[in-house]
Design a protein around this motif. Structure first.
Motif, short mmCIF file in Angstrom:
data_model
loop_
_atom_site.label_atom_id
_atom_site.label_comp_id
_atom_site.label_asym_id
_atom_site.label_seq_id
_atom_site.Cartn_x
_atom_site.Cartn_y
_atom_site.Cartn_z
N LYS B 358 0.83 -1.21 0.00
CA LYS B 358 0.00 0.00 0.00
C LYS B 358 0.87 1.26 0.00
N ILE B 359 1.87 1.30 0.85
CA ILE B 359 2.72 2.50 0.89
C ILE B 359 3.44 2.69 -0.44
N LEU B 360 3.82 1.56 -1.05
CA LEU B 360 4.53 1.64 -2.34
C LEU B 360 3.57 1.86 -3.51
N GLY B 361 2.27 1.76 -3.24
CA GLY B 361 1.29 1.99 -4.31
C GLY B 361 1.20 0.85 -5.30
N VAL B 362 1.56 -0.36 -4.88
CA VAL B 362 1.48 -1.50 -5.79
C VAL B 362 0.54 -2.58 -5.25
N ASP B 363 -0.37 -2.16 -4.37
CA ASP B 363 -1.25 -3.15 -3.74
C ASP B 363 -2.31 -3.71 -4.69
N ALA B 364 -2.47 -3.10 -5.85
CA ALA B 364 -3.39 -3.70 -6.82
C ALA B 364 -2.78 -4.96 -7.42
N ARG B 365 -1.46 -5.08 -7.36
CA ARG B 365 -0.77 -6.23 -7.98
C ARG B 365 -0.25 -7.24 -6.96
N VAL B 366 0.32 -6.74 -5.85
CA VAL B 366 1.03 -7.63 -4.93
C VAL B 366 0.66 -7.32 -3.48
N GLY B 367 1.11 -8.17 -2.58
CA GLY B 367 0.94 -7.90 -1.16
C GLY B 367 -0.09 -8.78 -0.47
#
Lengths: 432, 406
Positions: B358-367
């Motif tokens: 979420k902080i990196l702004g890639v939570d639509a893909r990973v995490g």
């Protein structure tokens, strides 16, 4: 416990914390290291020594003993760190490559927070050593990590009253440099051999010439090396690469000194050779290989490979390279990489005691040994386990329930080292 | 035997993934699956098709095509995310030829791109992957005041192009002792701030002039200023590595003055200034839990993460940048120590998965393990945080990239 709080404790808790009385710790799972684990055990300590250890059903608690319920806890011997730089230890300087006369004993700040942190990690005995930037950086000192006013309160003494300790050697790239330092491995080894040959000649002349007036003048460095040659002072040898390890074994064969190999990053490549030479290894767990060329092949598996080859293995922190508060972790990672649990726990305690010639006093929970032990919240190899208390010579030096001690265990204001770490240890050309 | 062992170890370290590795359909069974999107699933399965997760849930409710490649583990988690590292830049040998994490010829160089420095074949990339790390936020490290840009990559591929998923993620700034070393570097804390403020001010003026001046008067294109304009416009957050309490506050002042997006990094003194950090609503990448406690980080604590958690500050854990040994830390290990010092298991795992994403702004893909997300999965033979547990498998977008226990 830091010094101020230890003074307070003396006033407030004298009956609990002093080393003089008899105490029985009852109900814990006891891992004595020597002998089988005891599911529900009792440890009795009297006047700083262990007077009994065994099952709760078997140990008779003396009538005058203070009884301490430790049900649900785990008790094991205090940890022995065979290679530590706590207390801002120093050794020789850059005026020469060989400093066998220099004593770590003369340099240690016993009030330094690194010592409190080591207590928080359950370390009760440490071999405090100068760094590895020199071929011989000086005499090491074996200490009990007690709260003390001076090094005299911590230093372990030999039977003759002399300070217990070994001699720090290093080979490979760390001690290399521009003159007077060696630039190559062969040059470094030549300098060491020459010094040993001098020590042999010095010793022979001092024995052969009975007239004190005609004896060669005393040389403090050669005196210390004579102790090495006579097996009274163990060489603690920093080494990484397989060929550097073999060089040490070659020197050992030539001069007959007793040696512990430290770090031994490529020890797994020459495990059989190490085993044949019957040389013990003190190793480190670092979280990734590399960081310097000599450590490129560093492996979590070194402990397991050496164990299988029959080599006596201890772990060390090399604090500040790894954190004394996480010393148990070293062995946990060793087990992850194939070491047996039994030998991994041995490597935190008894193996180190043997390497420091202190195995008759420390390293296991046995009647007659020093009352150095730790109280754990759970299994020693679990990440979730905390050291709750650390006891040395029957006195408590760390108590996680005390907020001051907790700060050293966790970190925070005053628990760290104000200065950036000493260059001797953290830069290429430094330790590890 | 010795030779075999050596070759085996060397292969594990340096062998790049097979270039032919392609996404295949995978069914990963776990006694416990921590999806990080809801409660853990007991006796569950994660289905991956064409690199994406197509189903996740209890085994009983999911139809697995016969013949599909299956993996089994006691514990399954999303592929781990290291919120801030320097692997691929600070090479394992620590020799001049493999150290690209910063350039000290000038103290302010935001124009340095991460994609131009990443070494996908550095053994430390494979090393962290072998513990389950599949996504890394890496790049220019804390050194000079502004060392350059960072990027987000998967721990796969033989080239930066095969690895990268976000080529320019943040601009790395640094307030701390090592930013004050080097010939051209500012010598004091106050001077460091003055330099940063001057650069941002110049960039703001540059932006105005470029936008408003006539063709003849328009200033020449300046790559450094262009990058800082991206920071001023909020396109790139300024990642400020900072440890001492006065410098944390200075970083927050900078954010307020220029209205920029800031991510605080390291913050060893966080517990001394929790209120201003909370009030600023900035996310934090916490110093490695096991960071050495000296110099700027003398107050670093195993409990920094749990204190931020209690204060409601969004945070993720990181392996950080190391200039000696270990050449990299492993974020799984850092989370483990945080889990033993105040974070719950879920909070600690979250800090290296979904919270980092979420902080990196890639939570639509990973995490997290959710339908439609990348098939990035880590497999363990026990509690991933325990010292004695092994990571027994790692998949990235459906490609099994590790199958040896470590």
């Amino acid at each position: 416990m830091n010094r101020l709080s230890s003074i307070a404790a003396v006033c407030l808790l004298a009956p609990l914390a002093s080393a003089g009385s008899t105490r029985a710790f009852v109900g814990a799972r006891i891992i004595p290291i020597v002998g089988a684990d005891i599911e529900r055990g009792t440890l009795v300590i009297t006047d700083g020594k262990i007077s009994a250890v065994g099952s709760v059903d078997d140990v008779v608690i003396p009538a005058d003993a203070e009884r301490i319920d430790v049900t649900g806890k785990v008790l094991m011997p205090g940890l022995v760190c065979t290679h530590s730089h706590v207390g801002q230890v120093e050794g020789g300087d850059d005026s020469a490559p060989l400093h066998p006369d220099v004593r770590a004993f003369d340099s240690i700040d016993v009030r330094h927070p690194s010592i409190q942190r080591a207590q928080a990690g359950g370390i009760t005995t440490a071999n405090i050593m100068p760094g590895s930037g020199l071929l011989m950086s000086g005499q090491t000192v074996y200490v009990k990590l007690k709260d003390g006013a001076s090094i005299d309160d911590l230093a372990i003494r030999n039977a003759d009253g002399s300070v217990a300790g070994g001699m720090k050697f290093a080979n490979g790239t760390n001690p290399q440099g521009s003159p007077p330092m060696p630039e190559t491995r062969a040059k470094g080894t030549a300098l060491v051999r020459e010094q040993f040959l001098r020590a042999q000649e010095y010793r022979a002349r001092r024995v052969a010439i009975t007239d004190p007036a005609k004896q060669p003048p005393r040389d403090l460095g050669l005196d210390a090396l004579v102790e090495v040659l006579e097996g009274k002072r163990v060489v603690h040898h920093h080494t990484h690469r397989h060929d550097d390890i073999l060089t040490i074994l070659r020197l050992k064969q030539e001069f007959g000194f007793r040696v512990v190999l430290h770090h031994v990053s490529e020890g797994w490549l020459v495990a059989d050779e190490i085993a044949r030479a019957a040389v013990p290894c003190s190793i480190i767990t670092v979280d990734s290989p590399g960081g310097k060329l000599e450590a490129a092949n560093l492996s979590f598996e070194t402990g397991a490979v050496l164990e299988r080859a029959g080599v006596l293995v201890a772990y060390h922190t090399d604090d500040p390279i790894t954190d004394s508060r996480l010393f148990l972790r070293s062995a946990g990672i060793g087990v992850r990489a194939g070491m047996t649990r039994k030998n991994a726990l041995f490597a935190l305690t008894m193996a180190g005691a043997i390497m420091l010639d202190l195995d008759r006093r420390i390293g296991s929970l046995e009647a007659g040994k020093d009352a150095d032990f730790i109280v754990l919240s759970g299994d020693p190899l679990s990440v979730y386990t905390h050291v709750e208390q650390t006891w040395i010579d029957g006195g408590r030096v760390f108590d996680r329930a005390d907020p001051k001690d907790l700060r050293f265990a966790q970190g925070g204001e005053g628990a760290g080292d104000r200065d950036q770490l000493d260059a001797c240890c953290l830069k290429p050309g430094g330790d590890s | 035997m010795k030779r075999a062992l050596f070759l085996c170890a060397a292969a594990a370290l340096v062998a790049p993934m097979s270039a032919e590795a392609t996404a295949q359909d995978l069914a990963i069974y776990g006694e416990t699956i921590h999806t990080m999107a809801g409660a853990p699933v007991k006796n569950g399965v994660v289905l991956i098709k064409s690199g994406k997760i197509t189903a996740v849930g209890p085994e009983s409710g999911i139809t697995v095509t016969p013949g599909i490649k299956t993996l089994r583990a006691k514990v399954v988690t999303p592929g781990l995310i290291d919120a801030h590292t320097a692997v691929g830049f600070t090479g394992w040998l620590n020799q001049p030829h493999d150290q690209d994490q910063f350039d000290r010829t000038e103290p302010v160089q935001p124009e340095l791109r991460a994609v131009d420095g990443y070494n996908a074949r550095d053994p430390l990339v494979a090393w962290v992957r072998s513990f389950g790390v599949t996504t890394i936020h890496t790049g220019h490290a804390a050194g000079p005041i502004i060392s350059g840009q960072t990027m987000i990559a998967k721990t796969r591929g033989e080239t930066v192009d095969e690895a990268v998923i976000v080529p320019s993620a943040m601009v790395a700034a640094h307030l701390g002792a090592s930013a004050r070393t080097g010939q051209k570097a500012p010598g004091t804390r106050a001077k460091s701030l003055a330099v940063l403020r001057a650069e941002l001010t110049r960039a703001a003026q540059y932006r105005t002039k470029r936008a408003n001046a006539t063709e003849a008067e328009r200033p020449e294109l300046n790559l450094r200023a262009e990058t800082l304009v991206s920071v001023l416009e909020g396109k790139l957050p300024l990642l400020i590595s900072v440890d001492t309490h006065q410098e944390i506050v200075a970083a927050l002042h900078l954010r307020e003055e220029f209205g920029i997006r800031v991510v605080l990094d390291s913050v060893a003194d966080a517990q001394l200034v929790l209120d201003p950090i909370r009030a600023a609503r900035v996310p934090v990448f916490v110093h490695p839990t096991m960071s050495r406690v000296s110099g700027d980080r003398q107050n670093a604590s195993f409990s920094t993460a749990s204190a931020l958690r209690a204060a409601g500050v969004p945070f993720a854990l990181q392996s950080g940048f190391e200039d000696y040994v270990p050449k990299t830390r492993v974020v799984l290990f850092e989370a483990a120590i945080a889990a033993a010092n105040g974070l719950t298991f879920d909070q600690a795992l979250g800090s290296i998965t979904i919270d980092a994403a979420k902080i990196l702004g890639v939570d639509a893909r990973v995490g997290s393990l959710e339908i439609g997300k990348d098939g990035d999965v880590a497999l363990y033979d026990g509690d991933p945080f325990e010292y004695t547990t092994h990571c027994i498998g790692v998949a990235i977008e459906g490609v099994l990239v590790n199958d040896q226990p470590r």
